[in-house]
Design a protein around this motif. Sequence first.
Motif, mmCIF file in Angstrom:
data_model
loop_
_atom_site.group_PDB
_atom_site.id
_atom_site.type_symbol
_atom_site.label_atom_id
_atom_site.label_comp_id
_atom_site.label_asym_id
_atom_site.label_seq_id
_atom_site.Cartn_x
_atom_site.Cartn_y
_atom_site.Cartn_z
ATOM 1 N N LEU A 50 46.019 -67.666 39.211
ATOM 2 C CA LEU A 50 46.250 -67.901 37.786
ATOM 3 C C LEU A 50 47.728 -67.942 37.468
ATOM 4 O O LEU A 50 48.170 -68.772 36.666
ATOM 5 C CB LEU A 50 45.544 -66.832 36.950
ATOM 6 C CG LEU A 50 44.019 -66.923 36.876
ATOM 7 C CD1 LEU A 50 43.464 -65.710 36.144
ATOM 8 C CD2 LEU A 50 43.599 -68.195 36.163
ATOM 9 N N ASP A 51 48.515 -67.075 38.075
ATOM 10 C CA ASP A 51 49.957 -67.080 37.869
ATOM 11 C C ASP A 51 50.565 -68.388 38.386
ATOM 12 O O ASP A 51 51.494 -68.930 37.778
ATOM 13 C CB ASP A 51 50.615 -65.897 38.566
ATOM 14 C CG ASP A 51 50.285 -64.576 37.891
ATOM 15 O OD1 ASP A 51 49.842 -64.603 36.723
ATOM 16 O OD2 ASP A 51 50.456 -63.524 38.533
ATOM 17 N N PHE A 52 50.057 -68.912 39.466
ATOM 18 C CA PHE A 52 50.570 -70.145 40.048
ATOM 19 C C PHE A 52 50.265 -71.342 39.127
ATOM 20 O O PHE A 52 51.096 -72.226 38.951
ATOM 21 C CB PHE A 52 49.961 -70.370 41.438
ATOM 22 C CG PHE A 52 50.371 -71.660 42.069
ATOM 23 C CD1 PHE A 52 51.646 -71.805 42.600
ATOM 24 C CD2 PHE A 52 49.492 -72.726 42.143
ATOM 25 C CE1 PHE A 52 52.041 -72.996 43.195
ATOM 26 C CE2 PHE A 52 49.871 -73.912 42.730
ATOM 27 C CZ PHE A 52 51.134 -74.047 43.268
ATOM 28 N N ILE A 53 49.054 -71.354 38.556
ATOM 29 C CA ILE A 53 48.648 -72.477 37.706
ATOM 30 C C ILE A 53 49.476 -72.510 36.409
ATOM 31 O O ILE A 53 49.830 -73.572 35.931
ATOM 32 C CB ILE A 53 47.140 -72.401 37.395
ATOM 33 C CG1 ILE A 53 46.344 -72.675 38.673
ATOM 34 C CG2 ILE A 53 46.739 -73.390 36.321
ATOM 35 C CD1 ILE A 53 44.852 -72.475 38.538
ATOM 36 N N ARG A 54 49.806 -71.349 35.861
ATOM 37 C CA ARG A 54 50.580 -71.299 34.632
ATOM 38 C C ARG A 54 51.940 -71.837 34.895
ATOM 39 O O ARG A 54 52.686 -72.479 34.538
ATOM 40 C CB ARG A 54 50.747 -69.858 34.142
ATOM 41 C CG ARG A 54 49.464 -69.298 33.654
ATOM 42 C CD ARG A 54 49.705 -67.907 33.151
ATOM 43 N NE ARG A 54 48.421 -67.202 33.145
ATOM 44 C CZ ARG A 54 48.298 -65.940 32.882
ATOM 45 N NH1 ARG A 54 49.348 -65.213 32.615
ATOM 46 N NH2 ARG A 54 47.138 -65.374 32.883
#
Length: 54
Positions: A50-54
């Motif tokens: 999720l951190d990567f997608i943001r």
Amino acid sequence: MEDDKVNFTDLMSQNEDIDVAEVIMKMKSQEMVYNAALMSSTKIIQTTLLDFIR
């Protein structure tokens, strides 16, 4: 010779016998540890993904 064969067969049987209840308990314990490791790794991977997608 026949007595030796019976003695060795008896010794081998005593050596190879297992306690089924003990083996099942160890297997269930290892299964719980494995599932806990999988759950914790999925939580970490979800967070980082999720951190990567943001």
